[in-house]
Write an enzyme that holds these catalytic residues in place. Structure first.
Site, PDB file in Angstrom:
ATOM      1  N   SER A 152     -22.567   1.186 -11.164  1.00 13.89           N
ATOM      2  CA  SER A 152     -21.808   1.104 -12.275  1.00 13.89           C
ATOM      3  C   SER A 152     -21.716  -0.231 -12.922  1.00 13.89           C
ATOM      4  O   SER A 152     -22.148  -1.214 -12.034  1.00 13.89           O
ATOM      5  CB  SER A 152     -20.069   1.439 -11.820  1.00 13.89           C
ATOM      6  OG  SER A 152     -19.356   0.905 -12.779  1.00 13.89           O
ATOM      7  N   TYR A 164     -13.734  -1.662  -6.023  1.00  9.81           N
ATOM      8  CA  TYR A 164     -14.885  -0.850  -6.767  1.00  9.81           C
ATOM      9  C   TYR A 164     -16.033  -1.769  -7.154  1.00  9.81           C
ATOM     10  O   TYR A 164     -17.001  -1.152  -7.058  1.00  9.81           O
ATOM     11  CB  TYR A 164     -14.217  -0.216  -8.130  1.00  9.81           C
ATOM     12  CG  TYR A 164     -15.091   0.908  -8.819  1.00  9.81           C
ATOM     13  CD1 TYR A 164     -15.371   2.028  -8.314  1.00  9.81           C
ATOM     14  CD2 TYR A 164     -15.608   0.352  -9.868  1.00  9.81           C
ATOM     15  CE1 TYR A 164     -16.017   2.917  -9.039  1.00  9.81           C
ATOM     16  CE2 TYR A 164     -16.545   1.464 -10.794  1.00  9.81           C
ATOM     17  CZ  TYR A 164     -16.675   2.417 -10.229  1.00  9.81           C
ATOM     18  OH  TYR A 164     -17.339   3.451 -10.828  1.00  9.81           O
ATOM     19  N   LYS A 168     -19.790  -1.223  -5.795  1.00  8.30           N
ATOM     20  CA  LYS A 168     -21.041  -0.910  -6.393  1.00  8.30           C
ATOM     21  C   LYS A 168     -22.005  -2.052  -6.538  1.00  8.30           C
ATOM     22  O   LYS A 168     -23.067  -1.546  -6.749  1.00  8.30           O
ATOM     23  CB  LYS A 168     -20.271  -0.643  -8.018  1.00  8.30           C
ATOM     24  CG  LYS A 168     -19.509   0.543  -8.095  1.00  8.30           C
ATOM     25  CD  LYS A 168     -20.262   1.713  -8.121  1.00  8.30           C
ATOM     26  CE  LYS A 168     -19.510   3.205  -7.911  1.00  8.30           C
ATOM     27  NZ  LYS A 168     -20.218   4.414  -7.603  1.00  8.30           N
TER      28      LYS A 168
END
Length: 254
Positions: A152, A164, A168
């Site tokens: 991402s 997150y 990523k």
């Protein structure tokens, strides 16, 4: 890689980006192994793939569970006879600030559980699935293999997403390592970093928030799941793409 007849496993393939990738690759003639926790979602993607005239099988699997991943990939090879591709797409969100402060007092902290959960599903899951897929590719002696892992643009660091963003970023780094380690076996590894993409989660947000998101993108529109599927297809088909990250964000970067 010529996709027609190739066997590709897709994690988180029951909906959203994973489903779009499954359908897109099926249109190219790939046979799809769909991994997801949701049986109904598995059935829906399977039907969509079969509607494109290709073969599909669904596998209920927690990608963060080593034993489940090992047994699932063994079943995929037993069912299809081979495996040439993997798309690491499974993921979850548990967003929160590291600490939340109100009037000089810390009123909330990101929980260690939510940190571990997000990292386990995204990064550990990608690691386990890539390991098993690569092991079978090598032992089967496939002529060409390809692993695509979904990152991402948050891998650069996004507000409220310590867990997150870390996961990523880890996926990008792991993917680059795999390109170096697996290249001698003609197995390529790439990461894809989507920007703001229209998924079920995004569609559930108020219209004014979606408009604000769109205004942040230089193209003045939110991307769709087919945009990501097209990127994945191009990676599979270009036999010299390896060891990098393809960003698909309409010009918006963090």
């Amino acid at each position: 890689m010529e996709l027609n007849g190739k066997i590709v496993a897709i994690t988180g393939g029951g909906r959203g980006i994973g489903q779009a990738i499954a359908v897109g690759l099926a249109k190219k003639g790939a046979k799809i192994a769909i991994l997801d926790l949701d049986q109904d979602a598995l059935a829906k993607t399977k039907a969509l793939v079969e509607a494109e005239g290709s073969e599909a099988r669904g596998y209920q699997c927690n990608v963060a569970d080593e034993e489940q991943v090992e047994s699932t990939f063994s079943r995929i090879v037993a069912d299809f006879g081979s495996i040439e591709g993997l798309v690491n797409n499974a993921g979850i969100l548990r967003d929160a600030q590291l600490i939340k402060v109100k009037e000089g007092k810390v009123v909330k902290k990101m929980s260690a559980y939510h940190f571990e959960l997000v990292v386990d599903v995204h990064m550990k899951g990608a690691f386990l699935c890539a390991r098993e897929a690569a092991a079978h590719m090598v032992e089967l002696g496939v002529k060409e293999g390809c692993i695509v892992s979904m990152s991402s643009i948050a891998y650069r660091g996004n507000f409220g997403q310590t867990n997150y963003s870390a996961a990523k970023a880890g996926i990008v780094s792991m993917s680059r390592v795999w390109a170096k380690e697996l290249g001698p076996y003609n197995i390529r590894s790439m990461a894809v970093a989507p920007g703001t993409i229209e998924t079920e989660l995004l569609r559930s947000m108020p219209a004014d928030i979606l408009e604000d998101f769109a205004k942040m993108v230089p193209l003045r529109r939110i991307g769709n799941t087919d945009n990501i599927a097209q990127a994945v297809e191009s990676i599979f088909e270009n036999s010299y793409l390896s060891g990098d990250v393809m960003e698909v964000h309409g010009g918006f970067t963090i």
